[in-house]
Design a protein around this motif. Structure first.
Motif, PDB file in Angstrom:
ATOM      1  N   LEU A 230     -30.997 -32.833 -69.371  1.00 56.22           N
ATOM      2  CA  LEU A 230     -30.160 -34.037 -69.354  1.00 56.22           C
ATOM      3  C   LEU A 230     -29.358 -34.180 -70.651  1.00 56.22           C
ATOM      4  O   LEU A 230     -28.206 -34.619 -70.630  1.00 56.22           O
ATOM      5  N   ILE A 231     -29.958 -33.812 -71.776  1.00 57.07           N
ATOM      6  CA  ILE A 231     -29.217 -33.839 -73.044  1.00 57.07           C
ATOM      7  C   ILE A 231     -28.020 -32.886 -72.979  1.00 57.07           C
ATOM      8  O   ILE A 231     -26.914 -33.220 -73.407  1.00 57.07           O
ATOM      9  N   ASN A 232     -28.251 -31.697 -72.425  1.00 58.26           N
ATOM     10  CA  ASN A 232     -27.164 -30.724 -72.303  1.00 58.26           C
ATOM     11  C   ASN A 232     -26.047 -31.218 -71.382  1.00 58.26           C
ATOM     12  O   ASN A 232     -24.916 -30.731 -71.462  1.00 58.26           O
ATOM     13  N   GLN A 234     -25.016 -34.251 -71.559  1.00 55.52           N
ATOM     14  CA  GLN A 234     -24.414 -35.353 -72.321  1.00 55.52           C
ATOM     15  C   GLN A 234     -25.051 -36.718 -72.050  1.00 55.52           C
ATOM     16  O   GLN A 234     -24.432 -37.747 -72.294  1.00 55.52           O
ATOM     17  N   ILE A 235     -26.295 -36.743 -71.565  1.00 58.70           N
ATOM     18  CA  ILE A 235     -27.032 -37.999 -71.477  1.00 58.70           C
ATOM     19  C   ILE A 235     -27.652 -38.271 -72.848  1.00 58.70           C
ATOM     20  O   ILE A 235     -28.354 -37.410 -73.396  1.00 58.70           O
ATOM     21  N   ASN A 236     -27.408 -39.452 -73.385  1.00 58.82           N
ATOM     22  CA  ASN A 236     -27.855 -39.811 -74.729  1.00 58.82           C
ATOM     23  C   ASN A 236     -29.374 -39.722 -74.835  1.00 58.82           C
ATOM     24  O   ASN A 236     -30.103 -40.351 -74.059  1.00 58.82           O
ATOM     25  N   SER A 237     -29.864 -38.967 -75.798  1.00 56.30           N
ATOM     26  CA  SER A 237     -31.308 -38.783 -75.966  1.00 56.30           C
ATOM     27  C   SER A 237     -32.028 -40.083 -76.301  1.00 56.30           C
ATOM     28  O   SER A 237     -33.231 -40.214 -76.047  1.00 56.30           O
ATOM     29  N   LEU A 238     -31.287 -41.074 -76.855  1.00 53.87           N
ATOM     30  CA  LEU A 238     -31.912 -42.349 -77.198  1.00 53.87           C
ATOM     31  C   LEU A 238     -32.263 -43.156 -75.960  1.00 53.87           C
ATOM     32  O   LEU A 238     -33.040 -44.120 -76.046  1.00 53.87           O
ATOM     33  N   ARG A 239     -31.728 -42.779 -74.816  1.00 52.60           N
ATOM     34  CA  ARG A 239     -32.032 -43.489 -73.570  1.00 52.60           C
ATOM     35  C   ARG A 239     -33.328 -43.011 -72.929  1.00 52.60           C
ATOM     36  O   ARG A 239     -33.805 -43.625 -71.969  1.00 52.60           O
ATOM     37  N   MET A 240     -33.893 -41.932 -73.424  1.00 57.60           N
ATOM     38  CA  MET A 240     -35.012 -41.333 -72.698  1.00 57.60           C
ATOM     39  C   MET A 240     -36.047 -40.743 -73.646  1.00 57.60           C
ATOM     40  O   MET A 240     -35.764 -40.420 -74.801  1.00 57.60           O
ATOM     41  N   SER A 241     -37.255 -40.636 -73.129  1.00 58.15           N
ATOM     42  CA  SER A 241     -38.356 -39.978 -73.825  1.00 58.15           C
ATOM     43  C   SER A 241     -39.106 -39.149 -72.790  1.00 58.15           C
ATOM     44  O   SER A 241     -38.779 -39.186 -71.597  1.00 58.15           O
TER      45      SER A 241
END
Length: 268
Positions: A230-232, A234-241
């Motif tokens: 998801l990061i690749n 372009q989903i912001n990593s701050l939205r997920m763990s």
């Protein structure tokens, strides 16, 4: 036009353990994205006859035949999808349940289809409506992303499954994640935790071994793989763990469904 162009709906079922999926297909005339009154009525009848309380969501995909260039056909397929969506919503179907609308463009011909070329092309001028039935897991647990979620909702997607001992995404899982990316791009406020699971491990082991790394943290690696994908995209990593919970939460629906990830909504 051949008689197949007037066959409006074909029904077939895909057998799944946790939910029913049904696909309806409507066919269009060449280079058209409008439907006549009789065809519209069939969609309206579908809305009336459907038990909408049992429908979790709709996904609508449009296609064209192979004639014309790519850009033109993508636009035409999008227009066909929008036509079906407008007919559904105009006749009372809840627009919030239509979670994906996508024009796929033209369907290229393969092999040597010239003996039945007219029939093949007529069947490629279509829109597929995928009906996702409500799941059997209980309140707050879904089998697809919704337009609106509450904190604590869990989403289990049956197409994001892993091979035994592996944390690598299958092609089907990547396709499902690409759909999720589009939904997350539309709803930028949702935050979530990715939870990895495993199957087939003795109870005295909490997790399974990842064959690629020889580490006993397969559930963590599965969640991490989805996180990185998801990061690749372009989903912001701050939205997920992400985290792994090993073998502690089997679904009881077979080993395949325990080799999974789930999404836990942490902020809406």
């Amino acid at each position: 036009m051949c008689k197949h162009c007037y066959i409006l709906f074909l029904l077939f079922f895909l057998g799944l353990n946790a939910q029913d999926k049904k696909i309806k297909t409507v066919y269009f005339e060449f280079d058209k994205y409008s439907l006549d009154a009789d065809q519209e009525k069939l969609i309206w009848d579908f809305v009336i006859q459907s038990d909408t309380t049992r429908i979790e969501s709709l996904q609508i995909y449009g296609y064209c035949d192979d004639r014309g260039d790519n850009d033109y056909n993508y636009k035409l397929s999008e227009n066909r999808v929008n036509t079906v969506k407008q007919i559904l919503t105009a006749n009372g179907f809840n627009k919030n349940k239509i979670v994906i609308i996508e024009g796929k463009g033209r369907v290229l011909l393969t092999n040597n289809p010239f003996e039945n070329l007219t029939e093949i092309r007529s069947k490629n001028r279509r829109v597929d409506i995928l009906i996702v039935r409500k799941n059997s897991f209980g309140k707050g647990i879904y089998t697809s992303f919704q337009d609106k979620h509450e904190v604590g909702d869990r989403i289990f997607l049956e197409n994001i499954l892993f091979n035994l001992g592996s944390s690598q995404l299958t092609p089907a899982s990547q396709q499902e994640l690409d759909k999720i990316v589009k939904l997350l791009e539309k709803n930028k406020t949702i935050e979530f935790e990715i939870i990895g699971h495993v199957c087939c491990t003795p109870t005295y082991y909490r997790d399974a071994i990842d064959r690629a790394t020889n580490e006993r943290k397969l559930s963590v690696n599965r969640a991490k793989t989805v996180f990185r994908y998801l990061i690749n995209k372009q989903i912001n990593s701050l939205r997920m763990s992400y985290k792994g919970v090993g073998n502690r939460f089997p679904l009881g629906k077979g080993e395949d469904f325990d080799r999974r990830v789930e999404f836990l909504i942490t902020k809406k």
